[in-house]
Design a protein around this motif. Sequence first.
Motif, PDB file in Angstrom:
ATOM      1  N   GLY A  30       0.775  -1.237   0.000  1.00  0.00           N
ATOM      2  CA  GLY A  30       0.000   0.000   0.000  1.00  0.00           C
ATOM      3  C   GLY A  30       0.801   1.279   0.000  1.00  0.00           C
ATOM      4  O   GLY A  30       0.250   2.353   0.293  1.00  0.00           O
ATOM      5  N   LEU A  31       2.087   1.229  -0.360  1.00  0.00           N
ATOM      6  CA  LEU A  31       2.900   2.449  -0.436  1.00  0.00           C
ATOM      7  C   LEU A  31       2.915   2.980  -1.857  1.00  0.00           C
ATOM      8  O   LEU A  31       2.981   2.213  -2.826  1.00  0.00           O
ATOM      9  CB  LEU A  31       4.340   2.162   0.012  1.00  0.00           C
ATOM     10  CG  LEU A  31       4.553   1.749   1.465  1.00  0.00           C
ATOM     11  CD1 LEU A  31       6.034   1.499   1.716  1.00  0.00           C
ATOM     12  CD2 LEU A  31       4.037   2.824   2.412  1.00  0.00           C
ATOM     13  N   SER A  32       2.846   4.282  -1.999  1.00  0.00           N
ATOM     14  CA  SER A  32       2.957   4.902  -3.317  1.00  0.00           C
ATOM     15  C   SER A  32       4.419   5.127  -3.641  1.00  0.00           C
ATOM     16  O   SER A  32       5.230   5.467  -2.765  1.00  0.00           O
ATOM     17  CB  SER A  32       2.204   6.241  -3.343  1.00  0.00           C
ATOM     18  OG  SER A  32       2.725   7.115  -2.367  1.00  0.00           O
ATOM     19  N   VAL A  33       4.777   4.916  -4.880  1.00  0.00           N
ATOM     20  CA  VAL A  33       6.164   5.046  -5.319  1.00  0.00           C
ATOM     21  C   VAL A  33       6.277   6.234  -6.252  1.00  0.00           C
ATOM     22  O   VAL A  33       5.470   6.389  -7.170  1.00  0.00           O
ATOM     23  CB  VAL A  33       6.632   3.764  -6.036  1.00  0.00           C
ATOM     24  CG1 VAL A  33       8.076   3.899  -6.484  1.00  0.00           C
ATOM     25  CG2 VAL A  33       6.463   2.561  -5.122  1.00  0.00           C
ATOM     26  N   GLY A  34       7.277   7.063  -6.026  1.00  0.00           N
ATOM     27  CA  GLY A  34       7.484   8.235  -6.867  1.00  0.00           C
ATOM     28  C   GLY A  34       7.998   7.870  -8.247  1.00  0.00           C
ATOM     29  O   GLY A  34       8.203   6.692  -8.572  1.00  0.00           O
ATOM     30  N   ALA A  35       8.249   8.896  -9.031  1.00  0.00           N
ATOM     31  CA  ALA A  35       8.666   8.671 -10.414  1.00  0.00           C
ATOM     32  C   ALA A  35      10.136   8.287 -10.527  1.00  0.00           C
ATOM     33  O   ALA A  35      10.570   7.782 -11.552  1.00  0.00           O
ATOM     34  CB  ALA A  35       8.397   9.933 -11.236  1.00  0.00           C
ATOM     35  N   GLY A  36      10.930   8.539  -9.497  1.00  0.00           N
ATOM     36  CA  GLY A  36      12.356   8.247  -9.558  1.00  0.00           C
ATOM     37  C   GLY A  36      12.650   6.755  -9.595  1.00  0.00           C
ATOM     38  O   GLY A  36      11.809   5.927  -9.269  1.00  0.00           O
ATOM     39  N   VAL A  37      13.877   6.434  -9.985  1.00  0.00           N
ATOM     40  CA  VAL A  37      14.307   5.037 -10.044  1.00  0.00           C
ATOM     41  C   VAL A  37      14.724   4.565  -8.646  1.00  0.00           C
ATOM     42  O   VAL A  37      15.483   5.246  -7.956  1.00  0.00           O
ATOM     43  CB  VAL A  37      15.499   4.876 -11.013  1.00  0.00           C
ATOM     44  CG1 VAL A  37      15.998   3.429 -11.009  1.00  0.00           C
ATOM     45  CG2 VAL A  37      15.092   5.290 -12.414  1.00  0.00           C
ATOM     46  N   ARG A  38      14.191   3.444  -8.225  1.00  0.00           N
ATOM     47  CA  ARG A  38      14.547   2.860  -6.930  1.00  0.00           C
ATOM     48  C   ARG A  38      15.707   1.889  -7.129  1.00  0.00           C
ATOM     49  O   ARG A  38      15.599   0.939  -7.899  1.00  0.00           O
ATOM     50  CB  ARG A  38      13.354   2.125  -6.314  1.00  0.00           C
ATOM     51  CG  ARG A  38      12.230   3.037  -5.880  1.00  0.00           C
ATOM     52  CD  ARG A  38      11.022   2.221  -5.436  1.00  0.00           C
ATOM     53  NE  ARG A  38      11.297   1.415  -4.269  1.00  0.00           N
ATOM     54  CZ  ARG A  38      11.002   1.790  -3.013  1.00  0.00           C
ATOM     55  NH1 ARG A  38      10.458   2.979  -2.781  1.00  0.00           N
ATOM     56  NH2 ARG A  38      11.272   0.995  -2.001  1.00  0.00           N
ATOM     57  N   ARG A  39      16.790   2.148  -6.441  1.00  0.00           N
ATOM     58  CA  ARG A  39      17.949   1.265  -6.558  1.00  0.00           C
ATOM     59  C   ARG A  39      17.835   0.055  -5.638  1.00  0.00           C
ATOM     60  O   ARG A  39      18.546  -0.928  -5.798  1.00  0.00           O
ATOM     61  CB  ARG A  39      19.229   2.048  -6.244  1.00  0.00           C
ATOM     62  CG  ARG A  39      19.584   3.084  -7.306  1.00  0.00           C
ATOM     63  CD  ARG A  39      20.831   3.835  -6.936  1.00  0.00           C
ATOM     64  NE  ARG A  39      20.645   4.647  -5.730  1.00  0.00           N
ATOM     65  CZ  ARG A  39      21.595   5.410  -5.193  1.00  0.00           C
ATOM     66  NH1 ARG A  39      22.790   5.457  -5.741  1.00  0.00           N
ATOM     67  NH2 ARG A  39      21.333   6.126  -4.113  1.00  0.00           N
ATOM     68  N   THR A  40      16.948   0.117  -4.674  1.00  0.00           N
ATOM     69  CA  THR A  40      16.758  -0.980  -3.726  1.00  0.00           C
ATOM     70  C   THR A  40      15.581  -1.857  -4.172  1.00  0.00           C
ATOM     71  O   THR A  40      14.478  -1.351  -4.364  1.00  0.00           O
ATOM     72  CB  THR A  40      16.451  -0.448  -2.317  1.00  0.00           C
ATOM     73  OG1 THR A  40      17.528   0.398  -1.909  1.00  0.00           O
ATOM     74  CG2 THR A  40      16.299  -1.593  -1.329  1.00  0.00           C
ATOM     75  N   PRO A  41      15.801  -3.166  -4.377  1.00  0.00           N
ATOM     76  CA  PRO A  41      14.662  -4.030  -4.725  1.00  0.00           C
ATOM     77  C   PRO A  41      13.725  -4.166  -3.541  1.00  0.00           C
ATOM     78  O   PRO A  41      14.143  -4.210  -2.387  1.00  0.00           O
ATOM     79  CB  PRO A  41      15.329  -5.370  -5.060  1.00  0.00           C
ATOM     80  CG  PRO A  41      16.616  -5.352  -4.296  1.00  0.00           C
ATOM     81  CD  PRO A  41      17.063  -3.917  -4.269  1.00  0.00           C
ATOM     82  N   GLY A  42      12.430  -4.208  -3.819  1.00  0.00           N
ATOM     83  CA  GLY A  42      11.465  -4.371  -2.747  1.00  0.00           C
ATOM     84  C   GLY A  42      11.371  -3.146  -1.868  1.00  0.00           C
ATOM     85  O   GLY A  42      11.509  -2.007  -2.318  1.00  0.00           O
ATOM     86  N   LEU A  43      11.138  -3.392  -0.582  1.00  0.00           N
ATOM     87  CA  LEU A  43      11.007  -2.297   0.379  1.00  0.00           C
ATOM     88  C   LEU A  43      12.370  -1.832   0.872  1.00  0.00           C
ATOM     89  O   LEU A  43      13.298  -2.629   1.010  1.00  0.00           O
ATOM     90  CB  LEU A  43      10.193  -2.762   1.595  1.00  0.00           C
ATOM     91  CG  LEU A  43       8.721  -3.088   1.379  1.00  0.00           C
ATOM     92  CD1 LEU A  43       8.143  -3.680   2.657  1.00  0.00           C
ATOM     93  CD2 LEU A  43       7.949  -1.848   0.964  1.00  0.00           C
ATOM     94  N   ARG A  44      12.475  -0.546   1.174  1.00  0.00           N
ATOM     95  CA  ARG A  44      13.655  -0.043   1.864  1.00  0.00           C
ATOM     96  C   ARG A  44      13.529  -0.381   3.347  1.00  0.00           C
ATOM     97  O   ARG A  44      12.436  -0.585   3.869  1.00  0.00           O
ATOM     98  CB  ARG A  44      13.769   1.475   1.677  1.00  0.00           C
ATOM     99  CG  ARG A  44      13.961   1.918   0.227  1.00  0.00           C
ATOM    100  CD  ARG A  44      14.233   3.403   0.173  1.00  0.00           C
ATOM    101  NE  ARG A  44      14.509   3.846  -1.187  1.00  0.00           N
ATOM    102  CZ  ARG A  44      13.691   4.554  -1.939  1.00  0.00           C
ATOM    103  NH1 ARG A  44      12.512   4.926  -1.444  1.00  0.00           N
ATOM    104  NH2 ARG A  44      14.030   4.915  -3.157  1.00  0.00           N
ATOM    105  N   ARG A  45      14.666  -0.381   4.033  1.00  0.00           N
ATOM    106  CA  ARG A  45      14.650  -0.687   5.465  1.00  0.00           C
ATOM    107  C   ARG A  45      13.771   0.292   6.230  1.00  0.00           C
ATOM    108  O   ARG A  45      12.995  -0.094   7.102  1.00  0.00           O
ATOM    109  CB  ARG A  45      16.074  -0.673   6.027  1.00  0.00           C
ATOM    110  CG  ARG A  45      16.953  -1.821   5.563  1.00  0.00           C
ATOM    111  CD  ARG A  45      18.257  -1.826   6.330  1.00  0.00           C
ATOM    112  NE  ARG A  45      19.147  -2.912   5.898  1.00  0.00           N
ATOM    113  CZ  ARG A  45      20.069  -2.782   4.960  1.00  0.00           C
ATOM    114  NH1 ARG A  45      20.251  -1.602   4.350  1.00  0.00           N
ATOM    115  NH2 ARG A  45      20.831  -3.811   4.625  1.00  0.00           N
ATOM    116  N   GLU A  46      13.905   1.563   5.907  1.00  0.00           N
ATOM    117  CA  GLU A  46      13.132   2.564   6.640  1.00  0.00           C
ATOM    118  C   GLU A  46      11.638   2.431   6.380  1.00  0.00           C
ATOM    119  O   GLU A  46      10.812   2.709   7.260  1.00  0.00           O
ATOM    120  CB  GLU A  46      13.606   3.982   6.303  1.00  0.00           C
ATOM    121  CG  GLU A  46      13.535   4.355   4.828  1.00  0.00           C
ATOM    122  CD  GLU A  46      14.816   4.058   4.080  1.00  0.00           C
ATOM    123  OE1 GLU A  46      15.061   4.738   3.063  1.00  0.00           O
ATOM    124  OE2 GLU A  46      15.568   3.162   4.519  1.00  0.00           O
TER     125      GLU A  46
END
Length: 300
Positions: A30-46
């Motif tokens: 249920g988290l929204s993801v911004g337009a930027g590229v995520r370098r971390t697969p899946g969820l971030r720790r935070e």
Amino acid sequence: MASTSAHSEGAELGRYLRARRTQTSPEHVGLSVGAGVRRTPGLRREELATLAGISIDYYVRLERGKETRPSPAVLDSLARALHMDDQEGQHLRELAARATRYVSEPPPAPSRTVRPHLKLLLESPRFHASTSMLRLMTYAGGLALYAGLDDWPARHRNLARYLFLHPAARDLFPDWDRQITACVARLRAIAGTAPDAPDLTNLVGELLLKSPDFAGLWERYEVTGRKPARKTFRHPHVGTITLTSQSLHVEGTPGQRIGVYTAEPGSPDHDALLLLDMTGPQPAHPARTAESGGGRPRRD
């Protein structure tokens, strides 16, 4: 010694959390993801720490194996945040319990002796059982059902090795991809809570070295227990046969189970079982050992 072992168990808990975190998409929780590229697969720790209601520093310590005493409330929060099912959540709690209450004395090794009355049961034509995960009983029924298994020496016969390394396995199982996924998930469950299980370390090491398919699935760290199921075999001698499997505990024999495949009497599948018993390979020396390593013997 105990503190070193506890740290090792905490590291296993951390590996499991990291595997589940990196395979859980933000959208899935249920988290929204911004337009930027995520370098971390899946969820971030935070992100996971926020979802679970714990501090990022505490979660990082958990994942790095430095924190080995998470409370039941923290474990439940992490399981909910990662949308774990019942088996995954139970595995998380078992890993945490092992890290928290580690004892230096290992549990008794599962028995490798098959008692005489059990041999009579296993040799019945109605039971096509083998000790599946770590050691495969080579009674006639189980040996015939796994096409080509008799090509291997008895000491090399187990279901995991057969699925990944025997050339006949892909043809025998029409749903081979699903079979290997479930196999690795069961091995992962054993390794997580009984890492000292006899034969387990050598088997996993061999498969990691020889099978890229196994290595990829092992890295995913999915876990599951054994479930009653129907399994279809595309057998070269008797054609397609669908059987129902069930795992049974063996009383009075530590660490042993029997997995039994059955078919409805009078059905074509049952007739195929009887035909296999009459025409399949006959082992020269019936196995004297049962499956060990967390105890998953079965005749498949």
